[in-house]
Design a protein around this motif. Structure first.
Motif, PDB file in Angstrom:
ATOM      1  N   ALA A 153     -59.545 -36.001  30.249  1.00  0.00           N
ATOM      2  CA  ALA A 153     -59.833 -37.105  31.261  1.00  0.00           C
ATOM      3  C   ALA A 153     -60.891 -36.618  31.924  1.00  0.00           C
ATOM      4  CB  ALA A 153     -58.447 -37.074  32.122  1.00  0.00           C
ATOM      5  N   ALA A 154     -61.395 -35.301  32.470  1.00  0.00           N
ATOM      6  CA  ALA A 154     -62.372 -34.919  33.500  1.00  0.00           C
ATOM      7  C   ALA A 154     -63.841 -35.074  32.481  1.00  0.00           C
ATOM      8  CB  ALA A 154     -62.372 -33.483  33.452  1.00  0.00           C
ATOM      9  N   THR A 155     -63.644 -34.912  31.029  1.00  0.00           N
ATOM     10  CA  THR A 155     -65.156 -34.853  30.426  1.00  0.00           C
ATOM     11  C   THR A 155     -65.254 -36.162  29.601  1.00  0.00           C
ATOM     12  OG1 THR A 155     -63.911 -33.812  28.574  1.00  0.00           O
ATOM     13  CG2 THR A 155     -65.054 -32.577  30.171  1.00  0.00           C
ATOM     14  N   ILE A 156     -64.414 -36.999  29.181  1.00  0.00           N
ATOM     15  CA  ILE A 156     -64.533 -38.220  28.357  1.00  0.00           C
ATOM     16  C   ILE A 156     -64.468 -39.409  29.208  1.00  0.00           C
ATOM     17  CG2 ILE A 156     -63.770 -39.670  26.492  1.00  0.00           C
ATOM     18  CD1 ILE A 156     -62.491 -37.128  25.306  1.00  0.00           C
ATOM     19  N   ARG A 157     -65.501 -40.224  28.891  1.00  0.00           N
ATOM     20  CA  ARG A 157     -65.689 -41.406  29.736  1.00  0.00           C
ATOM     21  C   ARG A 157     -65.933 -42.599  28.578  1.00  0.00           C
ATOM     22  NH1 ARG A 157     -63.842 -39.173  32.602  1.00  0.00           N
ATOM     23  NH2 ARG A 157     -64.741 -38.291  34.534  1.00  0.00           N
ATOM     24  N   LEU A 158     -65.229 -43.655  28.908  1.00  0.00           N
ATOM     25  CA  LEU A 158     -65.510 -44.977  28.161  1.00  0.00           C
ATOM     26  C   LEU A 158     -66.067 -45.980  28.867  1.00  0.00           C
ATOM     27  CD1 LEU A 158     -61.707 -45.720  26.866  1.00  0.00           C
ATOM     28  CD2 LEU A 158     -63.666 -44.175  25.776  1.00  0.00           C
ATOM     29  N   VAL A 159     -67.253 -46.363  28.210  1.00  0.00           N
ATOM     30  CA  VAL A 159     -68.241 -47.345  28.843  1.00  0.00           C
ATOM     31  C   VAL A 159     -68.031 -48.556  28.110  1.00  0.00           C
ATOM     32  CG1 VAL A 159     -70.348 -47.889  29.484  1.00  0.00           C
ATOM     33  CG2 VAL A 159     -69.497 -45.677  29.822  1.00  0.00           C
ATOM     34  N   PHE A 160     -67.881 -49.600  28.637  1.00  0.00           N
ATOM     35  CA  PHE A 160     -67.787 -51.100  28.112  1.00  0.00           C
ATOM     36  C   PHE A 160     -69.481 -51.666  28.159  1.00  0.00           C
ATOM     37  CE2 PHE A 160     -63.304 -50.612  27.952  1.00  0.00           C
ATOM     38  CZ  PHE A 160     -62.820 -51.164  26.996  1.00  0.00           C
ATOM     39  N   THR A 161     -70.076 -52.020  27.203  1.00  0.00           N
ATOM     40  CA  THR A 161     -71.258 -52.688  27.475  1.00  0.00           C
ATOM     41  C   THR A 161     -70.999 -54.215  26.971  1.00  0.00           C
ATOM     42  OG1 THR A 161     -72.225 -52.077  25.060  1.00  0.00           O
ATOM     43  CG2 THR A 161     -72.590 -50.661  27.183  1.00  0.00           C
ATOM     44  N   GLU A 162     -72.172 -54.921  26.649  1.00  0.00           N
ATOM     45  CA  GLU A 162     -71.926 -56.225  26.385  1.00  0.00           C
ATOM     46  C   GLU A 162     -71.695 -56.089  24.764  1.00  0.00           C
ATOM     47  OE1 GLU A 162     -72.055 -59.364  27.665  1.00  0.00           O
ATOM     48  OE2 GLU A 162     -72.213 -58.240  29.463  1.00  0.00           O
TER      49      GLU A 162
ATOM     50  N   ALA B 135     -52.413 -39.425  35.267  1.00  0.00           N
ATOM     51  CA  ALA B 135     -51.167 -39.673  35.288  1.00  0.00           C
ATOM     52  C   ALA B 135     -50.498 -39.209  34.273  1.00  0.00           C
ATOM     53  CB  ALA B 135     -50.850 -41.287  35.310  1.00  0.00           C
ATOM     54  N   ILE B 136     -50.847 -39.219  32.922  1.00  0.00           N
ATOM     55  CA  ILE B 136     -50.125 -38.790  31.850  1.00  0.00           C
ATOM     56  C   ILE B 136     -50.099 -37.393  31.764  1.00  0.00           C
ATOM     57  CG2 ILE B 136     -49.910 -38.676  29.246  1.00  0.00           C
ATOM     58  CD1 ILE B 136     -50.904 -41.547  29.309  1.00  0.00           C
TER      59      ILE B 136
ATOM     60  N   ILE C 198     -54.070 -42.978  27.249  1.00  0.00           N
ATOM     61  CA  ILE C 198     -54.399 -43.409  28.404  1.00  0.00           C
ATOM     62  C   ILE C 198     -54.691 -42.447  29.418  1.00  0.00           C
ATOM     63  CG2 ILE C 198     -54.126 -45.073  30.368  1.00  0.00           C
ATOM     64  CD1 ILE C 198     -54.234 -46.855  27.560  1.00  0.00           C
ATOM     65  N   LEU C 199     -56.101 -42.243  29.392  1.00  0.00           N
ATOM     66  CA  LEU C 199     -56.500 -41.064  30.219  1.00  0.00           C
ATOM     67  C   LEU C 199     -57.735 -41.615  31.167  1.00  0.00           C
ATOM     68  CD1 LEU C 199     -57.248 -38.265  27.763  1.00  0.00           C
ATOM     69  CD2 LEU C 199     -55.323 -38.489  29.314  1.00  0.00           C
ATOM     70  N   PHE C 200     -57.679 -43.005  31.485  1.00  0.00           N
ATOM     71  CA  PHE C 200     -58.696 -43.671  32.286  1.00  0.00           C
ATOM     72  C   PHE C 200     -57.700 -45.095  32.859  1.00  0.00           C
ATOM     73  CE2 PHE C 200     -58.023 -45.970  28.097  1.00  0.00           C
ATOM     74  CZ  PHE C 200     -58.469 -44.901  27.286  1.00  0.00           C
ATOM     75  N   ASP C 201     -58.456 -45.758  33.793  1.00  0.00           N
ATOM     76  CA  ASP C 201     -57.706 -46.671  34.496  1.00  0.00           C
ATOM     77  C   ASP C 201     -57.386 -48.055  33.594  1.00  0.00           C
ATOM     78  OD1 ASP C 201     -57.491 -48.874  36.109  1.00  0.00           O
ATOM     79  OD2 ASP C 201     -58.780 -48.451  37.749  1.00  0.00           O
ATOM     80  N   VAL C 202     -56.140 -48.095  33.603  1.00  0.00           N
ATOM     81  CA  VAL C 202     -55.599 -49.023  32.381  1.00  0.00           C
ATOM     82  C   VAL C 202     -55.778 -50.351  32.699  1.00  0.00           C
ATOM     83  CG1 VAL C 202     -53.160 -49.154  33.302  1.00  0.00           C
ATOM     84  CG2 VAL C 202     -53.474 -49.394  30.839  1.00  0.00           C
ATOM     85  N   ASN C 203     -56.000 -50.973  34.163  1.00  0.00           N
ATOM     86  CA  ASN C 203     -56.117 -52.190  34.698  1.00  0.00           C
ATOM     87  C   ASN C 203     -57.397 -52.598  34.175  1.00  0.00           C
ATOM     88  OD1 ASN C 203     -53.454 -52.508  35.625  1.00  0.00           O
ATOM     89  ND2 ASN C 203     -54.044 -51.564  37.682  1.00  0.00           N
ATOM     90  N   VAL C 204     -58.458 -51.681  34.550  1.00  0.00           N
ATOM     91  CA  VAL C 204     -60.000 -51.998  34.134  1.00  0.00           C
ATOM     92  C   VAL C 204     -60.100 -52.098  32.447  1.00  0.00           C
ATOM     93  CG1 VAL C 204     -62.344 -51.200  34.536  1.00  0.00           C
ATOM     94  CG2 VAL C 204     -60.911 -51.012  36.377  1.00  0.00           C
ATOM     95  N   LEU C 205     -59.154 -50.944  31.852  1.00  0.00           N
ATOM     96  CA  LEU C 205     -59.450 -51.334  30.398  1.00  0.00           C
ATOM     97  C   LEU C 205     -59.022 -52.520  29.881  1.00  0.00           C
ATOM     98  CD1 LEU C 205     -59.473 -49.810  27.626  1.00  0.00           C
ATOM     99  CD2 LEU C 205     -57.134 -49.157  28.103  1.00  0.00           C
TER     100      LEU C 205
END
Length: 134
Positions: A58-67, A24-25, A114-121
């Protein structure tokens, strides 16, 4: 959404959440640069190049939430880990059109577009990060 990233530890993969990219941005910046060409061509070039740079990010960076941590992957390799226990604050700016994610650790401050799904964030932040407000 549960991740299927082969670089995440399989023991914790079922508990990890990978954020989908959002363009989006970058799209707004690239589209905004088009009419800007007639007003200020150099500024239009700068804005469009920045928008294209954010498309790449946005195409190359991923945020992963773990425990226990927020993990940042770049091109499927773990780039950085941020343990939740070191977080002091977080915020997503602005309510109507979120553009910036801020979080503060004990030793540093971070700002991410914000280069990722903000609702899931937001859901992950509320689920994993319990901040003690003083």
């Amino acid at each position: 959404m549960t991740t299927s990233n082969p670089f995440i530890d399989p023991k914790t993969a079922s508990q990890a959440t990978e954020l989908n990219p959002s363009y989006a941005i970058p799209a707004v910046l690239v589209l905004a640069s088009i009419p800007l060409i007639w007003v200020e061509p150099i500024a239009a070039g700068v804005v469009s190049i920045f928008g294209l740079f954010l498309v790449y990010q946005a195409a190359t960076i991923r945020l992963v939430f773990t425990e226990t941590d927020l993990e940042v992957y770049r091109s499927q390799e773990k780039f950085r880990t941020f343990p939740y226990q070191e977080w002091q604050d977080w915020k997503v700016f602005w309510f109507g059109f979120p553009v910036l994610f801020y979080f503060k650790e004990i030793k540093s401050i971070h700002f991410l577009p914000i280069l990722f799904d903000v609702n899931v964030l937001r859901t992950c932040l509320e689920k994993y990060i319990s901040l003690k407000k003083v």
